[in-house]
Design a protein around this motif. Structure first.
Motif, PDB file in Angstrom:
ATOM      1  N   ALA A   1     127.302  -5.312 -34.038  1.00 51.63           N
ATOM      2  CA  ALA A   1     126.693  -5.916 -35.228  1.00 51.63           C
ATOM      3  C   ALA A   1     126.264  -7.358 -34.949  1.00 51.63           C
ATOM      4  CB  ALA A   1     127.673  -5.874 -36.396  1.00 51.63           C
ATOM      5  N   ASP A   2     127.108  -8.123 -34.258  1.00 53.89           N
ATOM      6  CA  ASP A   2     126.773  -9.515 -33.956  1.00 53.89           C
ATOM      7  C   ASP A   2     125.538  -9.631 -33.068  1.00 53.89           C
ATOM      8  OD1 ASP A   2     128.661 -10.886 -35.435  1.00 53.89           O
ATOM      9  OD2 ASP A   2     130.190 -10.778 -33.865  1.00 53.89           O
ATOM     10  N   SER A   3     125.336  -8.634 -32.206  1.00 51.25           N
ATOM     11  CA  SER A   3     124.194  -8.691 -31.286  1.00 51.25           C
ATOM     12  C   SER A   3     122.861  -8.608 -32.018  1.00 51.25           C
ATOM     13  CB  SER A   3     124.284  -7.558 -30.257  1.00 51.25           C
ATOM     14  OG  SER A   3     123.981  -6.296 -30.835  1.00 51.25           O
ATOM     15  N   PHE A   4     122.880  -8.150 -33.264  1.00 53.84           N
ATOM     16  CA  PHE A   4     121.650  -8.046 -34.039  1.00 53.84           C
ATOM     17  C   PHE A   4     121.112  -9.428 -34.430  1.00 53.84           C
ATOM     18  CE2 PHE A   4     122.918  -3.735 -34.212  1.00 53.84           C
ATOM     19  CZ  PHE A   4     121.780  -2.992 -34.515  1.00 53.84           C
ATOM     20  N   GLY A   5     121.904 -10.468 -34.208  1.00 49.62           N
ATOM     21  CA  GLY A   5     121.450 -11.813 -34.533  1.00 49.62           C
ATOM     22  C   GLY A   5     120.623 -12.459 -33.430  1.00 49.62           C
ATOM     23  N   ALA A   6     120.486 -11.769 -32.275  1.00 48.87           N
ATOM     24  CA  ALA A   6     119.715 -12.322 -31.158  1.00 48.87           C
ATOM     25  C   ALA A   6     118.449 -11.499 -30.938  1.00 48.87           C
ATOM     26  CB  ALA A   6     120.563 -12.322 -29.891  1.00 48.87           C
ATOM     27  N   PHE A   7     117.510 -12.073 -30.190  1.00 49.85           N
ATOM     28  CA  PHE A   7     116.212 -11.422 -29.970  1.00 49.85           C
ATOM     29  C   PHE A   7     116.001 -10.982 -28.524  1.00 49.85           C
ATOM     30  CE2 PHE A   7     115.708 -14.198 -33.662  1.00 49.85           C
ATOM     31  CZ  PHE A   7     115.176 -13.323 -34.583  1.00 49.85           C
ATOM     32  N   GLU A   8     116.702 -11.605 -27.589  1.00 50.40           N
ATOM     33  CA  GLU A   8     116.549 -11.255 -26.178  1.00 50.40           C
ATOM     34  C   GLU A   8     117.701 -10.356 -25.732  1.00 50.40           C
ATOM     35  OE1 GLU A   8     113.979 -11.965 -24.366  1.00 50.40           O
ATOM     36  OE2 GLU A   8     113.043 -13.088 -26.011  1.00 50.40           O
ATOM     37  N   PRO A   9     117.403  -9.309 -24.930  1.00 48.47           N
ATOM     38  CA  PRO A   9     118.447  -8.392 -24.460  1.00 48.47           C
ATOM     39  C   PRO A   9     119.609  -9.098 -23.765  1.00 48.47           C
ATOM     40  CG  PRO A   9     116.285  -7.482 -23.990  1.00 48.47           C
ATOM     41  CD  PRO A   9     116.060  -8.866 -24.494  1.00 48.47           C
ATOM     42  N   GLN A  10     119.305 -10.081 -22.904  1.00 43.73           N
ATOM     43  CA  GLN A  10     120.368 -10.769 -22.190  1.00 43.73           C
ATOM     44  C   GLN A  10     121.259 -11.560 -23.140  1.00 43.73           C
ATOM     45  OE1 GLN A  10     120.992 -10.217 -19.003  1.00 43.73           O
ATOM     46  NE2 GLN A  10     122.854 -11.437 -19.271  1.00 43.73           N
ATOM     47  N   ARG A  11     120.647 -12.184 -24.143  1.00 48.82           N
ATOM     48  CA  ARG A  11     121.422 -12.938 -25.128  1.00 48.82           C
ATOM     49  C   ARG A  11     122.290 -11.996 -25.960  1.00 48.82           C
ATOM     50  NH1 ARG A  11     124.811 -16.527 -26.435  1.00 48.82           N
ATOM     51  NH2 ARG A  11     124.722 -17.221 -28.604  1.00 48.82           N
ATOM     52  N   ARG A  12     121.771 -10.809 -26.256  1.00 46.40           N
ATOM     53  CA  ARG A  12     122.548  -9.827 -27.008  1.00 46.40           C
ATOM     54  C   ARG A  12     123.790  -9.408 -26.218  1.00 46.40           C
ATOM     55  NH1 ARG A  12     116.960  -6.664 -28.177  1.00 46.40           N
ATOM     56  NH2 ARG A  12     116.255  -7.918 -29.959  1.00 46.40           N
ATOM     57  N   LEU A  13     123.618  -9.212 -24.915  1.00 40.86           N
ATOM     58  CA  LEU A  13     124.759  -8.840 -24.070  1.00 40.86           C
ATOM     59  C   LEU A  13     125.784  -9.973 -24.001  1.00 40.86           C
ATOM     60  CD1 LEU A  13     122.913  -6.989 -21.167  1.00 40.86           C
ATOM     61  CD2 LEU A  13     124.562  -5.989 -22.756  1.00 40.86           C
ATOM     62  N   GLU A  14     125.297 -11.200 -23.966  1.00 39.86           N
ATOM     63  CA  GLU A  14     126.207 -12.351 -23.950  1.00 39.86           C
ATOM     64  C   GLU A  14     127.030 -12.422 -25.225  1.00 39.86           C
ATOM     65  OE1 GLU A  14     123.745 -15.742 -23.339  1.00 39.86           O
ATOM     66  OE2 GLU A  14     123.285 -15.253 -21.238  1.00 39.86           O
ATOM     67  N   ILE A  15     126.374 -12.151 -26.348  1.00 39.29           N
ATOM     68  CA  ILE A  15     127.075 -12.158 -27.635  1.00 39.29           C
ATOM     69  C   ILE A  15     128.133 -11.064 -27.670  1.00 39.29           C
ATOM     70  CG2 ILE A  15     126.790 -11.666 -30.098  1.00 39.29           C
ATOM     71  CD1 ILE A  15     124.081 -13.072 -29.948  1.00 39.29           C
TER      72      ILE A  15
ATOM     73  N   MET B   1     124.628  11.722 -36.376  1.00 42.02           N
ATOM     74  CA  MET B   1     124.188  10.501 -37.063  1.00 42.02           C
ATOM     75  C   MET B   1     124.720   9.218 -36.428  1.00 42.02           C
ATOM     76  SD  MET B   1     123.948  11.329 -41.143  1.00 42.02           S
ATOM     77  CE  MET B   1     123.441   9.645 -41.453  1.00 42.02           C
ATOM     78  N   PRO B   2     126.013   9.162 -36.026  1.00 35.39           N
ATOM     79  CA  PRO B   2     126.506   7.916 -35.417  1.00 35.39           C
ATOM     80  C   PRO B   2     125.783   7.561 -34.116  1.00 35.39           C
ATOM     81  CG  PRO B   2     128.324   9.316 -36.093  1.00 35.39           C
ATOM     82  CD  PRO B   2     127.089  10.147 -36.201  1.00 35.39           C
ATOM     83  N   ILE B   3     125.242   8.581 -33.437  1.00 34.51           N
ATOM     84  CA  ILE B   3     124.575   8.342 -32.162  1.00 34.51           C
ATOM     85  C   ILE B   3     123.278   7.556 -32.365  1.00 34.51           C
ATOM     86  CG2 ILE B   3     123.506   9.520 -30.179  1.00 34.51           C
ATOM     87  CD1 ILE B   3     125.610  11.631 -30.360  1.00 34.51           C
ATOM     88  N   LEU B   4     122.815   7.445 -33.609  1.00 27.66           N
ATOM     89  CA  LEU B   4     121.649   6.607 -33.893  1.00 27.66           C
ATOM     90  C   LEU B   4     121.903   5.161 -33.462  1.00 27.66           C
ATOM     91  CD1 LEU B   4     120.547   7.920 -37.416  1.00 27.66           C
ATOM     92  CD2 LEU B   4     119.396   8.287 -35.219  1.00 27.66           C
ATOM     93  N   LEU B   5     123.184   4.742 -33.510  1.00 25.20           N
ATOM     94  CA  LEU B   5     123.526   3.400 -33.035  1.00 25.20           C
ATOM     95  C   LEU B   5     123.216   3.278 -31.548  1.00 25.20           C
ATOM     96  CD1 LEU B   5     124.789   0.585 -33.367  1.00 25.20           C
ATOM     97  CD2 LEU B   5     127.018   1.632 -32.879  1.00 25.20           C
ATOM     98  N   ALA B   6     123.530   4.332 -30.790  1.00 22.66           N
ATOM     99  CA  ALA B   6     123.249   4.318 -29.357  1.00 22.66           C
ATOM    100  C   ALA B   6     121.742   4.271 -29.100  1.00 22.66           C
ATOM    101  CB  ALA B   6     123.859   5.545 -28.691  1.00 22.66           C
ATOM    102  N   VAL B   7     120.978   4.954 -29.961  1.00 22.88           N
ATOM    103  CA  VAL B   7     119.514   4.930 -29.838  1.00 22.88           C
ATOM    104  C   VAL B   7     118.994   3.501 -30.025  1.00 22.88           C
ATOM    105  CG1 VAL B   7     117.345   5.744 -30.840  1.00 22.88           C
ATOM    106  CG2 VAL B   7     119.276   7.319 -30.608  1.00 22.88           C
ATOM    107  N   ILE B   8     119.518   2.834 -31.050  1.00 22.63           N
ATOM    108  CA  ILE B   8     119.101   1.460 -31.340  1.00 22.63           C
ATOM    109  C   ILE B   8     119.495   0.521 -30.205  1.00 22.63           C
ATOM    110  CG2 ILE B   8     119.448  -0.503 -32.889  1.00 22.63           C
ATOM    111  CD1 ILE B   8     119.872   1.560 -35.152  1.00 22.63           C
ATOM    112  N   MET B   9     120.744   0.667 -29.738  1.00 23.41           N
ATOM    113  CA  MET B   9     121.226  -0.229 -28.692  1.00 23.41           C
ATOM    114  C   MET B   9     120.538   0.036 -27.355  1.00 23.41           C
ATOM    115  SD  MET B   9     123.120  -2.116 -30.466  1.00 23.41           S
ATOM    116  CE  MET B   9     123.775  -3.182 -29.184  1.00 23.41           C
ATOM    117  N   GLN B  10     120.085   1.275 -27.155  1.00 20.68           N
ATOM    118  CA  GLN B  10     119.319   1.583 -25.947  1.00 20.68           C
ATOM    119  C   GLN B  10     118.067   0.707 -25.879  1.00 20.68           C
ATOM    120  OE1 GLN B  10     120.170   4.447 -23.808  1.00 20.68           O
ATOM    121  NE2 GLN B  10     118.663   3.673 -22.359  1.00 20.68           N
ATOM    122  N   LYS B  11     117.446   0.510 -27.029  1.00 16.70           N
ATOM    123  CA  LYS B  11     116.236  -0.311 -27.086  1.00 16.70           C
ATOM    124  C   LYS B  11     116.561  -1.802 -27.038  1.00 16.70           C
ATOM    125  CE  LYS B  11     113.614   3.105 -29.756  1.00 16.70           C
ATOM    126  NZ  LYS B  11     112.889   3.389 -31.027  1.00 16.70           N
TER     127      LYS B  11
END
Length: 264
Positions: free
Chosen positions: A94-108, A222-232
């Protein structure tokens, strides 16, 4: 390898699965399977026991206090049994949704602190599970409550296996090598065990075939939709995504079960 050796190895794998996914104090068995992937078949069984213990708590507490209090303590028991392992993953996602770059999301996601999105996600997940359990507790009780929780928590562990099958781990993550070497036999064994569990519990609850099938499809897919989103968003999945999928499956599964039971 003789039957005794095979049984000993399966027991070690089951033991390792419980050590990894729960905080239940278990004795040290010494030699353990080299890799977590060998425990895949035991993941639904881990959920089964967590559901059984949590359901037992609900039955005992509801004998002395209100259903609402019993529901809160039951979900807290679930979190205690797992050490909030999966909740931590949900919060990081959830916190990773506050960033825009993939690397920054991983850092969060690697940061141990929890942000606003993570807190809100945890509150929502906790509340929805509690409210769903309250609704279920108003309709049924005793052993049936235990069976419902066993069904929901077993399904949530199978949902994580679905992510392993359909998605690739984040580049550089330790899961990458583990997932690459998972065999079809290991996947098949885990799903066969899960199917036997779901069928037995659904029959006990008196679910029709279509109702049971709907629960399996919705709580696993349905929960796997999270994995779909995080894949992107981060280019794959990691342990946090698996944890988030597990919690979302619990939430969706309990909400669906409350609706099914109300309409039985």
């Amino acid at each position: 390898m003789n039957i005794r050796s095979i049984l000993q190895e399966r027991f070690r794998e089951l033991h390792l699965a419980f050590v990894f996914f729960t905080r239940i104090p278990l004795p040290n068995l010494g030699k353990k399977p080299a890799e977590l992937r060998s425990t895949l078949w035991a993941w639904p069984i881990v959920g089964l026991l967590i559901g059984f213990l949590s359901g037992l708590v609900f039955v005992v507490v509801s004998s002395f206090f209100s259903i609402s209090i019993a529901a809160v303590i039951t979900i807290l028991t679930t979190i205690f049994l797992t050490g909030a392992f999966h909740e931590d993953g949900l919060a990081d996602c959830a916190d990773s949704f506050g960033a825009f770059e993939p690397q920054r999301r991983l850092e969060i996601m690697k940061d141990s602190s929890i942000g606003t999105y993570g807190v809100l996600a945890l509150i929502a997940a906790f509340s929805l599970r509690v409210f769903a359990l309250i609704e279920i507790g108003r309709q049924i009780g005793g052993i049936e409550i235990i069976v419902v929780l066993m069904m929901a928590y077993s399904a949530s562990r199978v949902a994580m296996i679905g992510v392993l099958i359909g998605f690739k781990p984040v580049v550089g993550h330790g899961l990458r090598e583990q997932v690459r070497n998972i065999s079809r036999r290991q996947f098949s064994a885990s799903y066969l065990i899960a199917l036997l569990i779901f069928t037995s519990l659904a029959l006990y609850l008196g679910f029709a075939i279509l109702t049971g099938a709907m629960f399996i499809i919705v709580s696993l897919v349905m929960p796997i939709l999270l994995a779909v989103i995080m894949q992107k968003r981060i280019g794959g999945f990691n342990g946090d995504v698996l944890g988030g999928v597990c919690i979302l499956s619990e939430v969706i599964g309990l909400m669906l079960l409350s609706s099914i039971i109300i309409n039985l």
